[in-house]
Design an enzyme around this catalytic site. Structure first.
Site, PDB file in Angstrom:
ATOM      1  N   ASN A  12       2.523   4.353  -6.087  1.00 32.29           N
ATOM      2  CA  ASN A  12       2.015   3.315  -5.181  1.00 32.29           C
ATOM      3  C   ASN A  12       3.100   3.034  -4.152  1.00 32.29           C
ATOM      4  O   ASN A  12       4.111   2.408  -4.464  1.00 32.29           O
ATOM      5  CB  ASN A  12       1.680   2.061  -5.997  1.00 32.29           C
ATOM      6  CG  ASN A  12       1.267   0.884  -5.122  1.00 32.29           C
ATOM      7  OD1 ASN A  12       1.077   1.031  -3.915  1.00 32.29           O
ATOM      8  ND2 ASN A  12       1.143  -0.297  -5.724  1.00 32.29           N
ATOM      9  N   TRP A  13       2.884   3.518  -2.937  1.00 27.40           N
ATOM     10  CA  TRP A  13       3.921   3.386  -1.904  1.00 27.40           C
ATOM     11  C   TRP A  13       3.959   1.993  -1.296  1.00 27.40           C
ATOM     12  O   TRP A  13       4.826   1.696  -0.464  1.00 27.40           O
ATOM     13  CB  TRP A  13       3.702   4.435  -0.802  1.00 27.40           C
ATOM     14  CG  TRP A  13       3.784   5.858  -1.282  1.00 27.40           C
ATOM     15  CD1 TRP A  13       4.088   6.282  -2.564  1.00 27.40           C
ATOM     16  CD2 TRP A  13       3.576   7.058  -0.517  1.00 27.40           C
ATOM     17  NE1 TRP A  13       4.075   7.657  -2.628  1.00 27.40           N
ATOM     18  CE2 TRP A  13       3.753   8.165  -1.383  1.00 27.40           C
ATOM     19  CE3 TRP A  13       3.248   7.302   0.812  1.00 27.40           C
ATOM     20  CZ2 TRP A  13       3.621   9.486  -0.953  1.00 27.40           C
ATOM     21  CZ3 TRP A  13       3.118   8.626   1.244  1.00 27.40           C
ATOM     22  CH2 TRP A  13       3.304   9.703   0.361  1.00 27.40           C
ATOM     23  N   LYS A  14       3.032   1.146  -1.640  1.00 25.48           N
ATOM     24  CA  LYS A  14       2.986  -0.228  -1.114  1.00 25.48           C
ATOM     25  C   LYS A  14       3.114  -0.211   0.420  1.00 25.48           C
ATOM     26  O   LYS A  14       2.560   0.669   1.059  1.00 25.48           O
ATOM     27  CB  LYS A  14       4.050  -1.089  -1.801  1.00 25.48           C
ATOM     28  CG  LYS A  14       3.905  -1.025  -3.347  1.00 25.48           C
ATOM     29  CD  LYS A  14       4.706  -2.043  -4.077  1.00 25.48           C
ATOM     30  CE  LYS A  14       4.492  -1.894  -5.585  1.00 25.48           C
ATOM     31  NZ  LYS A  14       5.179  -2.895  -6.365  1.00 25.48           N
ATOM     32  N   HIS A  97      -4.150  -5.446  -7.771  1.00 19.92           N
ATOM     33  CA  HIS A  97      -2.704  -5.357  -7.995  1.00 19.92           C
ATOM     34  C   HIS A  97      -2.125  -6.772  -8.031  1.00 19.92           C
ATOM     35  O   HIS A  97      -2.600  -7.664  -7.315  1.00 19.92           O
ATOM     36  CB  HIS A  97      -2.055  -4.538  -6.875  1.00 19.92           C
ATOM     37  CG  HIS A  97      -0.628  -4.204  -7.175  1.00 19.92           C
ATOM     38  ND1 HIS A  97       0.397  -5.093  -6.976  1.00 19.92           N
ATOM     39  CD2 HIS A  97      -0.065  -3.091  -7.700  1.00 19.92           C
ATOM     40  CE1 HIS A  97       1.546  -4.539  -7.354  1.00 19.92           C
ATOM     41  NE2 HIS A  97       1.290  -3.315  -7.793  1.00 19.92           N
ATOM     42  N   GLU A  99       0.368  -8.006  -6.707  1.00 23.63           N
ATOM     43  CA  GLU A  99       0.775  -8.512  -5.388  1.00 23.63           C
ATOM     44  C   GLU A  99      -0.443  -9.012  -4.610  1.00 23.63           C
ATOM     45  O   GLU A  99      -0.350  -9.971  -3.848  1.00 23.63           O
ATOM     46  CB  GLU A  99       1.538  -7.406  -4.623  1.00 23.63           C
ATOM     47  CG  GLU A  99       2.945  -7.235  -5.197  1.00 23.63           C
ATOM     48  CD  GLU A  99       3.492  -5.820  -5.142  1.00 23.63           C
ATOM     49  OE1 GLU A  99       2.990  -4.997  -4.364  1.00 23.63           O
ATOM     50  OE2 GLU A  99       4.453  -5.544  -5.898  1.00 23.63           O
ATOM     51  N   GLU A 169       0.409  -3.880 -15.682  1.00 25.43           N
ATOM     52  CA  GLU A 169       1.627  -4.106 -14.918  1.00 25.43           C
ATOM     53  C   GLU A 169       2.090  -5.547 -15.151  1.00 25.43           C
ATOM     54  O   GLU A 169       1.647  -6.467 -14.442  1.00 25.43           O
ATOM     55  CB  GLU A 169       1.375  -3.879 -13.423  1.00 25.43           C
ATOM     56  CG  GLU A 169       0.930  -2.463 -13.090  1.00 25.43           C
ATOM     57  CD  GLU A 169       1.288  -2.060 -11.666  1.00 25.43           C
ATOM     58  OE1 GLU A 169       1.927  -1.025 -11.513  1.00 25.43           O
ATOM     59  OE2 GLU A 169       0.958  -2.803 -10.722  1.00 25.43           O
ATOM     60  N   GLY A 175       9.178  -4.422  -9.738  1.00 27.09           N
ATOM     61  CA  GLY A 175      10.224  -4.501  -8.721  1.00 27.09           C
ATOM     62  C   GLY A 175      11.446  -5.291  -9.150  1.00 27.09           C
ATOM     63  O   GLY A 175      12.263  -5.675  -8.320  1.00 27.09           O
ATOM     64  N   SER A 217       8.860  -1.121 -12.800  1.00 27.48           N
ATOM     65  CA  SER A 217      10.219  -0.573 -12.857  1.00 27.48           C
ATOM     66  C   SER A 217      10.324   0.738 -13.634  1.00 27.48           C
ATOM     67  O   SER A 217      11.307   0.966 -14.339  1.00 27.48           O
ATOM     68  CB  SER A 217      11.188  -1.628 -13.415  1.00 27.48           C
ATOM     69  OG  SER A 217      11.209  -2.765 -12.568  1.00 27.48           O
TER      70      SER A 217
HETATM   71  P1  13P Z   1       7.903  -0.973  -9.245  1.00 28.83           P
HETATM   72  O1  13P Z   1       7.839   0.402  -9.870  1.00 28.83           O
HETATM   73  O2  13P Z   1       8.634  -0.991  -7.948  1.00 28.83           O
HETATM   74  O3  13P Z   1       8.394  -1.989 -10.231  1.00 28.83           O
HETATM   75  O4  13P Z   1       6.389  -1.376  -8.872  1.00 28.83           O
HETATM   76  C1  13P Z   1       5.395  -1.240  -9.832  1.00 28.83           C
HETATM   77  C2  13P Z   1       4.085  -1.434  -9.201  1.00 28.83           C
HETATM   78  O5  13P Z   1       3.748  -2.515  -8.785  1.00 28.83           O
HETATM   79  C3  13P Z   1       3.206  -0.261  -9.042  1.00 28.83           C
HETATM   80  O6  13P Z   1       1.939  -0.628  -8.624  1.00 28.83           O
END
Ligand code: 13P
Length: 253
Positions: A12-14, A97, A99, A169, A175, A217
């Site tokens: 997931n490149w966000k 997600h 976020e 998650e 993160g 992470s």
């Molecule tokens: P990180 O791997 O940066 O912790 O993010 C996880 C995530 O939200 C994947 O969707």
């Protein structure tokens, strides 16, 4: 339990990568030295989907979007529809997600509409669930996941539920560098599979087919022990998926 679930490694490149950067990253993943017995997919930002779709088209790397609206078209400024994603050759879509839930206020009801709409348009939803640190400390994991699963999967037929990938998650692990321990991940993944049955979302056979990914992470250095857990069927990787070397390291766990 012997698993027939092919592992899925998803990046997931966000909100990262320009078009040129996306093309370069996906080329390195496509051409990288990697095992072929796992499914791999990338979820670039919307602006890079078209360019990345062209490059993955002739490869074994899958393509996901990071979100979508539930309507196929209409006066929804700033939104992207399932029709538009399917048109680009997008196969998966990440929904709910943390976020989206915590920063943009998405609720289970809207996420449920998106899950239903994605399936109706031939897209495979990846439904994200997970508790905050406060909820974990207050021992509310069961109730939080129950509400997210019941809310997100409401109205689906059992065979449709089986087509949904669940991504566990934990919010406190995203993160932050604080990965759930393999035991913590396995305990919750097992619980989620159990809840799919106990909440009458599907039967045991179908629940055993649902892929449950862990996210939070994940890095090349911890992927092996997480992937070794029997109910962990893959990983949804954020930060570490932005570098081809690190992501290939996770793929080759
Ligand atoms: P990180 O791997 O940066 O912790 O993010 C996880 C995530 O939200 C994947 O969707």
């Amino acid at each position: 339990m012997t698993s027939t679930r092919t592992p899925l490694i998803a990046g997931n490149w966000k909100m990262h990568k320009t078009v040129a950067e996306s093309e370069s990253l996906v080329r390195d993943i496509i051409n990288g030295d990697r095992r072929k017995d796992v499914d791999v997919l990338v979820a670039p930002p919307f602006t890079s989907l078209h360019a990345v779709a062209r490059l993955v088209d002739t490869s074994d790397v899958g393509l996901a979007a990071q979100n979508m609206h539930w309507e196929k078209q209409g006066a929804y400024t700033g939104e992207v529809s399932p029709l538009m994603l399917a048109d680009l050759g997008v196969e998966f879509v990440i929904l709910g997600h943390s976020e989206r839930r915590h920063i943009f206020g998405e609720k289970d009801e809207g996420i449920n509409r998106k899950v239903i709409s994605a399936l109706a348009h031939g897209l495979k939803p990846i439904l994200c669930v997970g508790e905050t640190l406060e909820e974990r400390r207050a021992e509310k994991i069961y109730g939080v996941l129950e509400a997210q699963l019941l809310g997100g999967l409401s109205g689906l037929q059992p065979d449709e539920t089986a087509r949904v990938t669940i991504a566990y998650e934990p919010v406190w692990a995203i993160g932050t560098g604080h990965t759930a321990t393999p035991d913590q991940a396995q305990a919750v993944h097992r619980l989620i599979r159990r809840q799919l049955i106990d909440l009458s979302l599907c039967n045991k056979d179908l629940a055993n087919r649902v892929r449950i990914l862990y996210g939070g992470s994940v890095k090349a250095s911890n992927a092996t022990e997480i992937m070794a857990q029997p109910d962990v069927d893959g990983v949804l990787v954020g930060g570490a998926s932005l570098s081809a070397g690190e992501f290939l390291g996770i793929i080759n766990f």
